[in-house]
Design a protein around this motif. Sequence first.
Motif, PDB file in Angstrom:
ATOM      1  N   THR A 152      -5.385  -3.146  -0.855  1.00 26.72           N
ATOM      2  CA  THR A 152      -6.431  -4.034  -0.353  1.00 26.72           C
ATOM      3  C   THR A 152      -5.951  -4.920   0.795  1.00 26.72           C
ATOM      4  N   LEU A 153      -4.704  -5.426   0.687  1.00 27.55           N
ATOM      5  CA  LEU A 153      -4.224  -6.411   1.652  1.00 27.55           C
ATOM      6  C   LEU A 153      -3.337  -5.832   2.752  1.00 27.55           C
ATOM      7  N   ILE A 154      -2.490  -4.868   2.405  1.00 32.98           N
ATOM      8  CA  ILE A 154      -1.486  -4.376   3.360  1.00 32.98           C
ATOM      9  C   ILE A 154      -1.966  -3.144   4.115  1.00 32.98           C
ATOM     10  N   LEU A 155      -2.628  -2.236   3.423  1.00 30.47           N
ATOM     11  CA  LEU A 155      -3.085  -1.003   4.061  1.00 30.47           C
ATOM     12  C   LEU A 155      -3.950  -1.268   5.293  1.00 30.47           C
ATOM     13  N   PRO A 156      -4.930  -2.166   5.237  1.00 31.09           N
ATOM     14  CA  PRO A 156      -5.745  -2.400   6.439  1.00 31.09           C
ATOM     15  C   PRO A 156      -4.956  -2.993   7.605  1.00 31.09           C
ATOM     16  N   LEU A 157      -3.862  -3.700   7.322  1.00 29.24           N
ATOM     17  CA  LEU A 157      -3.087  -4.338   8.382  1.00 29.24           C
ATOM     18  C   LEU A 157      -2.140  -3.376   9.090  1.00 29.24           C
ATOM     19  N   PHE A 158      -1.500  -2.473   8.336  1.00 26.45           N
ATOM     20  CA  PHE A 158      -0.453  -1.622   8.906  1.00 26.45           C
ATOM     21  C   PHE A 158      -0.858  -0.159   9.029  1.00 26.45           C
ATOM     22  N   GLY A 159      -1.968   0.227   8.438  1.00 22.73           N
ATOM     23  CA  GLY A 159      -2.391   1.619   8.537  1.00 22.73           C
ATOM     24  C   GLY A 159      -1.850   2.461   7.402  1.00 22.73           C
ATOM     25  N   ALA A 160      -2.444   3.642   7.244  1.00 28.77           N
ATOM     26  CA  ALA A 160      -2.124   4.494   6.108  1.00 28.77           C
ATOM     27  C   ALA A 160      -0.690   5.006   6.142  1.00 28.77           C
ATOM     28  N   ASP A 161      -0.213   5.443   7.316  1.00 28.59           N
ATOM     29  CA  ASP A 161       1.128   6.023   7.403  1.00 28.59           C
ATOM     30  C   ASP A 161       2.202   4.988   7.087  1.00 28.59           C
TER      31      ASP A 161
END
Length: 336
Positions: A152-161
Amino acid sequence: MPGSFSTLKALCAAFALLIVFAQPAAAQLSFKPTAEAVHEDKLLNALKEGDKISGRITIPDAMASSLIQPAGRDWRDFHRSKLPIIGGIAIIGMLAVLAIFMMVRGKIRIDHGFAGTNILRFASFERFTHWLTASCFIILALSGLNVSFGRTLILPLFGADAFAAMSAYAKLAHNYLAFPFMVGLVIMFLIWIKDNIPGKIDLEWMKQGGGLLSKGQHPPSKRFNAGQKGIFWIVIIGGALMSVSGWFLLFPYLPANVTALQFWTVIHAVIAMLFIAAMMAHIYIGSIGMEGAFDAMGTGEVDLNWAKQHHSLWVEEEQAKGHAPSGTAPSAVPAE
């Protein structure tokens, strides 16, 4: 006429063969469930009762026979919805409490300033054990929080890869650093248990709020006060629960069934959130929240005035043993 009779016989034989070969198909098309067959209502009743639906297997893993387990939906719902709420309340709530405490009480200063004379509080091995356990805990906490909040918090900031790569390394760190963390817990218990047995003096300390809520009032205490003893037992009991539950997660074939494994994952997650919140308070008091406190685990020595203010009975014991200076240095270092 003989030819016609032969033709009639051939047609009758062909019709008879057609009936014979058509019997299996007819039987299959007209098949209806018997009383021994599985009915939909029985299956639904079993699901409502919470019993898992199992099949027959020939492999050694008994848990592989589970086809449907209704409790699994509750377990999934807990991790997706309830656990983030529990973690958010515990961690964000603790941050809010510490922020309010900082604004209202401020930094806890040494009342009479630094004495300029130090007393040994923790030996090298004690500090090594503390930092071994603490550093492992921090990495375990961050990597564990990534499981609950990372998507929820990290994926949107750094992207899936980037998130996938980070999560893979976090999983490795979480798995392997669990072992030195458990070793540190055992050593901490053995070397500090004698100083962390609750006593009557701890009741008085708690009545006065440990001197944390008001300036100039510091109840006497021995090597560890009631607050530090509370932290010690939180670490030992919480760490033990985290270790046992984590052991089952590392080796998922140890539990008797899937339900037991799900139970330990819930215990691991809930205790982790509460554990992290408690350690945030410990880190705050031991660093920026209290003047001179970090030196105890930094260099192992603390200022004599700090020791007298927070652990007066312990200072008296050390002085009686000849382990501590009996007075202060002529020149004192300012508190500011």
